[in-house]
Design a protein around this motif. Structure first.
Motif, PDB file in Angstrom:
ATOM      1  N   ARG A   9     -47.210  21.554  11.715  1.00 21.98           N
ATOM      2  CA  ARG A   9     -46.809  22.685  12.551  1.00 21.98           C
ATOM      3  C   ARG A   9     -45.352  23.060  12.319  1.00 21.98           C
ATOM      4  NH1 ARG A   9     -51.326  25.329  13.809  1.00 21.98           N
ATOM      5  NH2 ARG A   9     -52.804  24.067  15.007  1.00 21.98           N
ATOM      6  N   THR A  10     -44.497  22.083  12.045  1.00 20.61           N
ATOM      7  CA  THR A  10     -43.098  22.378  11.760  1.00 20.61           C
ATOM      8  C   THR A  10     -42.973  23.174  10.471  1.00 20.61           C
ATOM      9  OG1 THR A  10     -42.445  20.334  12.892  1.00 20.61           O
ATOM     10  CG2 THR A  10     -40.816  21.362  11.441  1.00 20.61           C
ATOM     11  N   ALA A  11     -43.728  22.808   9.442  1.00 18.56           N
ATOM     12  CA  ALA A  11     -43.698  23.545   8.182  1.00 18.56           C
ATOM     13  C   ALA A  11     -44.227  24.966   8.348  1.00 18.56           C
ATOM     14  CB  ALA A  11     -44.506  22.792   7.125  1.00 18.56           C
ATOM     15  N   GLN A  12     -45.184  25.157   9.234  1.00 23.22           N
ATOM     16  CA  GLN A  12     -45.735  26.496   9.434  1.00 23.22           C
ATOM     17  C   GLN A  12     -44.734  27.439  10.091  1.00 23.22           C
ATOM     18  OE1 GLN A  12     -49.353  25.587  11.556  1.00 23.22           O
ATOM     19  NE2 GLN A  12     -50.551  25.394   9.683  1.00 23.22           N
ATOM     20  N   VAL A  13     -43.749  26.895  10.798  1.00 22.59           N
ATOM     21  CA  VAL A  13     -42.671  27.747  11.306  1.00 22.59           C
ATOM     22  C   VAL A  13     -41.907  28.343  10.134  1.00 22.59           C
ATOM     23  CG1 VAL A  13     -40.543  27.797  12.656  1.00 22.59           C
ATOM     24  CG2 VAL A  13     -42.485  26.441  13.453  1.00 22.59           C
ATOM     25  N   GLY A  14     -41.631  27.533   9.103  1.00 19.20           N
ATOM     26  CA  GLY A  14     -40.968  28.040   7.911  1.00 19.20           C
ATOM     27  C   GLY A  14     -41.794  29.067   7.171  1.00 19.20           C
ATOM     28  N   ILE A  15     -43.117  28.891   7.141  1.00 16.27           N
ATOM     29  CA  ILE A  15     -43.991  29.881   6.497  1.00 16.27           C
ATOM     30  C   ILE A  15     -43.867  31.224   7.201  1.00 16.27           C
ATOM     31  CG2 ILE A  15     -46.384  30.455   5.973  1.00 16.27           C
ATOM     32  CD1 ILE A  15     -46.953  27.452   5.787  1.00 16.27           C
ATOM     33  N   ALA A  16     -43.906  31.203   8.528  1.00 18.07           N
ATOM     34  CA  ALA A  16     -43.774  32.452   9.286  1.00 18.07           C
ATOM     35  C   ALA A  16     -42.387  33.058   9.123  1.00 18.07           C
ATOM     36  CB  ALA A  16     -44.078  32.184  10.758  1.00 18.07           C
ATOM     37  N   ASP A  17     -41.358  32.219   9.053  1.00 16.79           N
ATOM     38  CA  ASP A  17     -39.994  32.727   8.905  1.00 16.79           C
ATOM     39  C   ASP A  17     -39.790  33.371   7.543  1.00 16.79           C
ATOM     40  OD1 ASP A  17     -37.405  33.281   9.541  1.00 16.79           O
ATOM     41  OD2 ASP A  17     -36.670  31.222   9.375  1.00 16.79           O
ATOM     42  N   ALA A  18     -40.373  32.808   6.485  1.00 20.26           N
ATOM     43  CA  ALA A  18     -40.213  33.359   5.143  1.00 20.26           C
ATOM     44  C   ALA A  18     -40.845  34.732   5.006  1.00 20.26           C
ATOM     45  CB  ALA A  18     -40.817  32.400   4.115  1.00 20.26           C
ATOM     46  N   ALA A  19     -41.836  35.035   5.846  1.00 16.17           N
ATOM     47  CA  ALA A  19     -42.499  36.348   5.774  1.00 16.17           C
ATOM     48  C   ALA A  19     -41.577  37.480   6.201  1.00 16.17           C
ATOM     49  CB  ALA A  19     -43.759  36.337   6.634  1.00 16.17           C
ATOM     50  N   ARG A  20     -40.433  37.172   6.831  1.00 18.66           N
ATOM     51  CA  ARG A  20     -39.510  38.226   7.259  1.00 18.66           C
ATOM     52  C   ARG A  20     -38.689  38.781   6.096  1.00 18.66           C
ATOM     53  NH1 ARG A  20     -35.382  37.227  10.373  1.00 18.66           N
ATOM     54  NH2 ARG A  20     -35.174  35.004   9.878  1.00 18.66           N
ATOM     55  N   PHE A  21     -38.633  38.065   4.991  1.00 17.83           N
ATOM     56  CA  PHE A  21     -37.719  38.409   3.900  1.00 17.83           C
ATOM     57  C   PHE A  21     -38.474  39.068   2.748  1.00 17.83           C
ATOM     58  CE2 PHE A  21     -35.872  34.864   6.229  1.00 17.83           C
ATOM     59  CZ  PHE A  21     -34.586  35.341   6.472  1.00 17.83           C
ATOM     60  N   PRO A  22     -37.725  39.674   1.815  1.00 20.84           N
ATOM     61  CA  PRO A  22     -38.385  40.368   0.693  1.00 20.84           C
ATOM     62  C   PRO A  22     -39.190  39.411  -0.179  1.00 20.84           C
ATOM     63  CG  PRO A  22     -36.075  41.030   0.899  1.00 20.84           C
ATOM     64  CD  PRO A  22     -36.271  39.876   1.819  1.00 20.84           C
ATOM     65  N   ARG A  23     -40.173  39.999  -0.883  1.00 20.77           N
ATOM     66  CA  ARG A  23     -41.011  39.278  -1.826  1.00 20.77           C
ATOM     67  C   ARG A  23     -40.820  39.888  -3.207  1.00 20.77           C
ATOM     68  NH1 ARG A  23     -46.936  39.723   0.338  1.00 20.77           N
ATOM     69  NH2 ARG A  23     -47.286  38.534  -1.596  1.00 20.77           N
ATOM     70  N   LEU A  24     -40.671  39.014  -4.212  1.00 17.48           N
ATOM     71  CA  LEU A  24     -40.465  39.460  -5.588  1.00 17.48           C
ATOM     72  C   LEU A  24     -41.636  39.012  -6.432  1.00 17.48           C
ATOM     73  CD1 LEU A  24     -38.759  40.725  -7.839  1.00 17.48           C
ATOM     74  CD2 LEU A  24     -37.608  38.509  -8.096  1.00 17.48           C
ATOM     75  N   ASN A  25     -42.328  39.989  -7.027  1.00 11.54           N
ATOM     76  CA  ASN A  25     -43.432  39.718  -7.940  1.00 11.54           C
ATOM     77  C   ASN A  25     -43.050  40.194  -9.326  1.00 11.54           C
ATOM     78  OD1 ASN A  25     -46.020  38.808  -6.329  1.00 11.54           O
ATOM     79  ND2 ASN A  25     -45.013  40.379  -5.103  1.00 11.54           N
ATOM     80  N   ILE A  26     -43.262  39.379 -10.326  1.00 12.05           N
ATOM     81  CA  ILE A  26     -42.978  39.728 -11.716  1.00 12.05           C
ATOM     82  C   ILE A  26     -44.303  39.827 -12.452  1.00 12.05           C
ATOM     83  CG2 ILE A  26     -41.827  39.025 -13.829  1.00 12.05           C
ATOM     84  CD1 ILE A  26     -39.782  37.582 -12.141  1.00 12.05           C
ATOM     85  N   LEU A  27     -44.572  41.005 -13.016  1.00 19.28           N
ATOM     86  CA  LEU A  27     -45.808  41.263 -13.743  1.00 19.28           C
ATOM     87  C   LEU A  27     -45.486  41.403 -15.223  1.00 19.28           C
ATOM     88  CD1 LEU A  27     -47.355  43.966 -11.375  1.00 19.28           C
ATOM     89  CD2 LEU A  27     -47.655  41.486 -11.291  1.00 19.28           C
ATOM     90  N   GLY A  28     -46.311  40.864 -16.064  1.00 14.38           N
ATOM     91  CA  GLY A  28     -46.145  40.979 -17.506  1.00 14.38           C
ATOM     92  C   GLY A  28     -47.458  41.325 -18.178  1.00 14.38           C
ATOM     93  N   LEU A  29     -47.372  42.150 -19.265  1.00 15.29           N
ATOM     94  CA  LEU A  29     -48.566  42.593 -19.971  1.00 15.29           C
ATOM     95  C   LEU A  29     -48.276  42.624 -21.452  1.00 15.29           C
ATOM     96  CD1 LEU A  29     -51.447  43.804 -20.050  1.00 15.29           C
ATOM     97  CD2 LEU A  29     -50.393  46.060 -19.783  1.00 15.29           C
ATOM     98  N   ILE A  30     -49.132  42.056 -22.233  1.00 19.59           N
ATOM     99  CA  ILE A  30     -49.080  42.110 -23.692  1.00 19.59           C
ATOM    100  C   ILE A  30     -50.438  42.579 -24.172  1.00 19.59           C
ATOM    101  CG2 ILE A  30     -48.792  40.793 -25.812  1.00 19.59           C
ATOM    102  CD1 ILE A  30     -46.985  38.901 -24.322  1.00 19.59           C
TER     103      ILE A  30
END
Length: 478
Positions: free
Chosen positions: A307-328
């Motif tokens: 349950r303590t770790a799940q607080v961090g999961i919920a907190d991280a959702a407030r910040f931006p997310r970076l996805n890197i896509l690559g195609l060859i």
């Protein structure tokens, strides 16, 4: 090369992990008070650390040991707990894998025929004015969500705690199972002993009834004596029937606990045997070791970590997310176009930030914190319940030994009184009623002692369960 600075920045930010770090379980009342031992430890118990597994071998009963082994191998409840453990470990592996990039390879062939449009290339026109074209492609694409603020790392942390809680739940199921098997076995042997005592008493009374009838025929006994003794014989025989039903119930219970159909153990356990007795001294350890040993407390502590770790999961959702896509990709309108000189490469970093959520993420964080506080309260409750269970079991076990000692003295006295009364009856200086009363007291004392010994072993079983013993340690998951 332009993406290199962005990747470096992403890796640098990936070292951040938001949310509270788990600092271990909260201090308990016993920790704060500096308690070093149980207050109910008696001369028959010691503060030495007990062993974890196979406590039932201390009873010295090979049949019980065989039943425990069968139960641990085939009981459905153990299988359910182990299946949940495998699920939790698979979830941990999945969340670990989610931290790595995902990649896909594809091979495509496309044949298009479009009326009224000249597609050019190698396609051929038809009589209706339509043209056709072929397209060949070999591709490889990859995607990676950079864990900027530790949401995925917290997910792995929560899954690891969940898997460890599942391990403790397996151990808890083993604790309950081994105690149930031992208690049912003790009850079975006690019931068989009571049946044997009742049959011995009935046989003795039947012999006395025959003797009284002979004396009645000679006019040396009254009809009242015959009727009284005949009624006593019927009463004793009637007491056997419900106890036999108890025996059948315990046999069925042991069969089910060992994962078999009712009736499977009737032949194996049909022969009566003495109730196994606990050792002269029992190691109980100390409260601090109890908190680390009892599986239910360990499971509650691991759930708090989750349950303590799940607080961090919920907190991280407030910040931006970076996805890197690559195609060859390699391809064209002909098979010969699939060559290195036709290579197409695309890199597309994408930043997402749901900054305008009208308080949704904050509500999720508050919800996670509430669940963590609930888990902490449940852990404290499990600690207090475990300490109380251990203290109560120690108290019952210690006082039961005193009770058994008293019952043994009572039985010895009843045996001597019955023997003396029988001698007086044969000499003609005691009445039949006095003799029967002394015999009833002897049988009652024997039954009380047998039940007392069974209760003593039952209290020993309860003590082992309260101490959290009877489980085999689960190998740690790497």
């Amino acid at each position: 090369m332009r993406t290199l600075p962005l990747l470096s920045l992403a890796l640098l930010l990936g070292a951040c992990t938001v949310g509270p770090n788990y600092a271990g379980p909260p201090k308990t009342l016993s920790d704060a008070a500096g308690t070093t031992g149980f207050k109910r430890v008696s001369p028959t118990t010691s503060a030495a650390a007990p062993g974890v597994a196979d406590w039932w071998t201390q009873l010295g009963d090979a049949t019980l040991t065989d039943l425990e082994t069968r139960a641990l191998a085939a009981n459905p409840n153990i299988a359910v707990a182990q299946a949940r453990l495998r699920q939790a470990r698979a979830s941990l592996r999945l969340n670990r894998a989610n931290q790595a990039p995902s990649a896909n390879a594809s091979a495509t062939y496309l044949h298009a025929r479009v009326p009224g449009i000249d597609l050019g290339g190698s396609g051929s026109a038809t009589d209706t004015g339509a043209s056709a074209v072929d397209f060949y492609n070999l591709g490889f694409d990859a995607s990676w969500e950079v864990d900027l603020f530790g949401g995925k790392r917290r997910q792995v942390e929560a899954s690891r705690a969940q898997a460890q809680a599942a391990e403790a739940n397996v151990a808890d199921a083993q604790v309950s199972l081994t105690a149930d098997v031992a208690q049912a076995y003790v009850n079975l042997r006690d019931a068989q002993r009571r049946i044997a005592l009742a049959r011995q008493s009935a046989a003795m009374q039947q012999r006395m009834l025959t003797l009284v009838r002979q004396r009645f025929d000679r006019g040396a006994a009254s009809a009242l004596d015959v009727e009284r003794l005949g009624g006593q014989v019927e009463t004793t025989n009637g007491q056997i029937v419900p106890v036999q039903a108890e025996v059948d119930g315990y046999l069925n219970a042991l069969a089910v606990l060992t994962g078999q159909e009712p009736g499977s153990l009737d032949t194996v356990l049909a022969t009566p045997a003495p109730v196994p007795l606990p050792p002269a001294e029992v190691a109980v350890g100390d409260p601090a070791a109890l908190l680390q040993r009892r599986p239910d407390i360990r499971a509650a502590e691991r759930q708090l970590a989750q349950r303590t770790a799940q607080v961090g999961i919920a907190d991280a959702a407030r910040f931006p997310r970076l996805n890197i896509l690559g195609l060859i990709g390699l391809g064209g309108r002909q098979l010969s176009d699939i060559s290195p000189d036709k290579l197409v490469a695309i890199a597309a970093p994408m930043l997402q930030w749901n900054f305008l959520d009208f308080g949704r993420n904050r509500a999720r964080i508050d919800q996670a914190k509430g669940q963590r506080d609930e888990a902490e309260a449940q852990y404290r409750g499990a600690v207090l319940a475990g300490l109380r269970d251990a203290e109560d079991s120690l108290s019952r076990f210690g006082h039961r030994r005193e009770t058994v000692a008293s019952l043994m003295r009572s039985k010895a006295s009843a045996d001597r009184a019955a023997a003396l009364m029988q001698q007086r009856f044969q000499a003609g200086t005691a009445t039949l009623i006095d003799t029967l009363d002394a015999e009833r007291q002897r049988v009652a004392a024997d039954e009380n002692l047998s039940s007392g010994l069974a209760a003593l072993t039952g209290d020993f079983v309860s003590l082992q369960k309260a101490l959290g013993l009877g489980w085999s340690a689960v190998p740690p998951q790497s």
